[in-house]
Design an enzyme around this catalytic site. Sequence first.
Site, PDB file in Angstrom:
ATOM      1  N   SER A 142     -30.798  12.006 -24.278  1.00  0.00           N
ATOM      2  CA  SER A 142     -30.075  13.098 -23.632  1.00  0.00           C
ATOM      3  C   SER A 142     -28.821  12.560 -22.964  1.00  0.00           C
ATOM      4  O   SER A 142     -28.746  11.381 -22.615  1.00  0.00           O
ATOM      5  CB  SER A 142     -30.986  13.737 -22.578  1.00  0.00           C
ATOM      6  OG  SER A 142     -30.262  14.549 -21.684  1.00  0.00           O
ATOM      7  N   TYR A 155     -36.496  13.204 -15.123  1.00  0.00           N
ATOM      8  CA  TYR A 155     -36.121  13.325 -16.536  1.00  0.00           C
ATOM      9  C   TYR A 155     -35.010  12.340 -16.892  1.00  0.00           C
ATOM     10  O   TYR A 155     -35.093  11.617 -17.881  1.00  0.00           O
ATOM     11  CB  TYR A 155     -35.679  14.763 -16.814  1.00  0.00           C
ATOM     12  CG  TYR A 155     -35.130  14.985 -18.202  1.00  0.00           C
ATOM     13  CD1 TYR A 155     -35.984  15.116 -19.292  1.00  0.00           C
ATOM     14  CD2 TYR A 155     -33.753  15.077 -18.420  1.00  0.00           C
ATOM     15  CE1 TYR A 155     -35.479  15.331 -20.566  1.00  0.00           C
ATOM     16  CE2 TYR A 155     -33.243  15.301 -19.688  1.00  0.00           C
ATOM     17  CZ  TYR A 155     -34.113  15.417 -20.748  1.00  0.00           C
ATOM     18  OH  TYR A 155     -33.618  15.631 -22.015  1.00  0.00           O
TER      19      TYR A 155
END
Length: 161
Positions: A142, A155
């Site tokens: 990501s 995350y």
Amino acid sequence: MASSKTAPRSSPAAIPASAAPWPSPSREGADVLVSYLPEEEDDARETARWVEQDGRRFVLVPGNIADQEHCKSIVERAVSEFGRLDILVNNAALQRTYEKIEDITAEEWDQTFRVNVHAMFYLCQAAVQYMRPGAAIVNTTSIQSKDPSPQLLAYAATKGA
């Protein structure tokens, strides 16, 4: 993803992922197995519909990839269903938003790493023994690994791991 240039037609692909939209390897001739959380059954069935519309086989495997034994069973099921495993795509992730670091529990931190990091390792470890030369493992990440958002601390940490 499967490509007609890099993978033979009818290449089996195992994709542990939420049933979010993704470029379909079935369009390149792959049969597909997707692992998903049981509460995402409706999304998984919709994904199955798209793959089957491409004329390919689709196998659904509900469960939690934070569990190492489940990861092994995903790979074994793919090999059992398709006879081989040419592509493994690790695209699953757990992401929750917190305004303050104090709001993230130790359990939440650990669960995020189990899903986003440990599961990727467990799946690769289980799959590699079945993969022939030319097979591929695709591990997604990501923008959070490079440009993390403060409210996505757990995350983002896993994506940079």
